[in-house]
Scaffold this motif. Structure first.
Motif, short mmCIF file in Angstrom:
data_model
loop_
_atom_site.label_atom_id
_atom_site.label_comp_id
_atom_site.label_asym_id
_atom_site.label_seq_id
_atom_site.Cartn_x
_atom_site.Cartn_y
_atom_site.Cartn_z
N VAL A 1 99.96 18.41 42.74
CA VAL A 1 100.88 18.29 41.62
C VAL A 1 100.48 19.24 40.50
N HIS A 2 99.17 19.24 40.18
CA HIS A 2 98.69 20.10 39.09
C HIS A 2 97.19 20.25 39.22
N SER A 3 96.68 21.39 38.76
CA SER A 3 95.23 21.61 38.75
C SER A 3 94.88 22.39 37.49
N LYS A 4 93.61 22.26 37.09
CA LYS A 4 93.14 22.94 35.88
C LYS A 4 91.67 23.25 36.03
N GLN A 5 91.28 24.46 35.65
CA GLN A 5 89.87 24.83 35.68
C GLN A 5 89.17 24.26 34.45
N VAL A 6 87.96 23.74 34.69
CA VAL A 6 87.16 23.19 33.60
C VAL A 6 85.80 23.85 33.62
N ASP A 7 85.09 23.77 32.51
CA ASP A 7 83.79 24.43 32.41
C ASP A 7 82.73 23.73 33.24
N ASP A 8 82.42 22.50 32.90
CA ASP A 8 81.35 21.80 33.60
C ASP A 8 81.69 20.32 33.65
N LEU A 9 82.01 19.83 34.84
CA LEU A 9 82.41 18.44 35.00
C LEU A 9 82.11 18.01 36.43
N ASP A 10 81.50 16.85 36.57
CA ASP A 10 81.29 16.33 37.92
C ASP A 10 82.31 15.23 38.20
N GLU A 11 82.55 14.97 39.47
CA GLU A 11 83.62 14.07 39.87
C GLU A 11 83.37 12.64 39.41
N ASP A 12 82.14 12.17 39.47
CA ASP A 12 81.86 10.78 39.08
C ASP A 12 82.19 10.51 37.62
N SER A 13 81.83 11.43 36.74
CA SER A 13 82.12 11.22 35.32
C SER A 13 83.63 11.33 35.04
N ALA A 14 84.31 12.23 35.73
CA ALA A 14 85.75 12.36 35.54
C ALA A 14 86.48 11.10 36.00
N LEU A 15 86.07 10.55 37.14
CA LEU A 15 86.69 9.32 37.64
C LEU A 15 86.40 8.15 36.72
N ALA A 16 85.19 8.09 36.17
CA ALA A 16 84.84 7.02 35.24
C ALA A 16 85.66 7.11 33.96
N ARG A 17 85.86 8.32 33.46
CA ARG A 17 86.65 8.50 32.23
C ARG A 17 88.09 8.07 32.43
N LEU A 18 88.68 8.49 33.53
CA LEU A 18 90.06 8.09 33.79
C LEU A 18 90.14 6.60 34.11
N GLY A 19 89.11 6.06 34.71
CA GLY A 19 89.07 4.63 35.03
C GLY A 19 89.09 3.74 33.81
N ARG A 20 88.75 4.27 32.65
CA ARG A 20 88.83 3.48 31.42
C ARG A 20 90.28 3.25 31.00
N ARG A 21 91.18 4.12 31.42
CA ARG A 21 92.58 4.01 31.01
C ARG A 21 93.50 3.49 32.13
N GLU A 22 93.19 3.86 33.35
CA GLU A 22 94.07 3.52 34.47
C GLU A 22 93.31 2.75 35.54
N LYS A 23 94.05 2.05 36.38
CA LYS A 23 93.46 1.21 37.41
C LYS A 23 93.18 2.03 38.67
N VAL A 24 91.92 2.04 39.08
CA VAL A 24 91.55 2.71 40.31
C VAL A 24 91.81 1.75 41.47
N ILE A 25 92.30 2.28 42.56
CA ILE A 25 92.52 1.46 43.76
C ILE A 25 91.24 1.51 44.57
N ASP A 26 90.63 0.36 44.78
CA ASP A 26 89.33 0.26 45.44
C ASP A 26 89.45 0.58 46.93
N PRO A 27 88.79 1.65 47.40
CA PRO A 27 88.90 2.00 48.82
C PRO A 27 88.18 1.03 49.74
N THR A 28 87.29 0.20 49.21
CA THR A 28 86.63 -0.80 50.07
C THR A 28 87.53 -2.01 50.30
#
Length: 136
Positions: free
Chosen positions: A54-81
């Motif tokens: 849908v969309h992508s954006k280049q960022v300077d320095d970001l790891d996936e765990d912190s990005a998912l945690a930040r978005l998880g504060r606002r939206e509901k993550v669907i638990d894969p387990t």
């Protein structure tokens, strides 16, 4: 440079709607470059191969765990387990359309040019909202 991306699958959205998760299901992830993003989207998640970027954006320095945690504060993550179909697919979110609409209205209110009217949300708007909240 890392790339934050948002992808969507029509088949997974239909499944999520059937199991009570709603119809606004998106995957947020981070890859090393654009080629890695295209390869990940082509491989797919959740047993579906119809994923579209849908969309992508280049960022300077970001790891996936912190990005998912930040978005998880606002939206509901669907638990894969909890949902075996999503086995191994971290970063699948159920997006609340009201949050996206409110974000767009605030952005519109900050610009004096446009009158405040009802906002029609498109998938690109949802992707922008997700990326903005994941990197902020």
């Amino acid at each position: 440079m890392p790339v934050v991306y948002v992808a969507r699958s029509a088949a997974l959205t239909k499944w999520a709607s059937d199991v009570g998760q709603g119809k606004h299901i998106y995957k947020l992830g981070i890859a090393e470059d654009e080629a890695a993003v295209k390869a990940a989207v082509a491989a797919g998640w959740g047993g579906e191969s119809d994923w579209k970027l849908v969309h992508s954006k280049q960022v300077d320095d970001l790891d996936e765990d912190s990005a998912l945690a930040r978005l998880g504060r606002r939206e509901k993550v669907i638990d894969p387990t909890y949902y075996p179909r999503l086995k191994g697919a971290a970063g699948v979110y159920r997006i609340t359309l009201t949050n996206v609409q409110n974000s767009l209205l605030v952005a519109k209110a900050m610009t004096a040019d446009e009158p405040l009217t009802e906002v029609k949300v498109k998938p690109k708007d949802i992707a922008d909202y997700m990326i903005r909240n994941a990197i902020a």
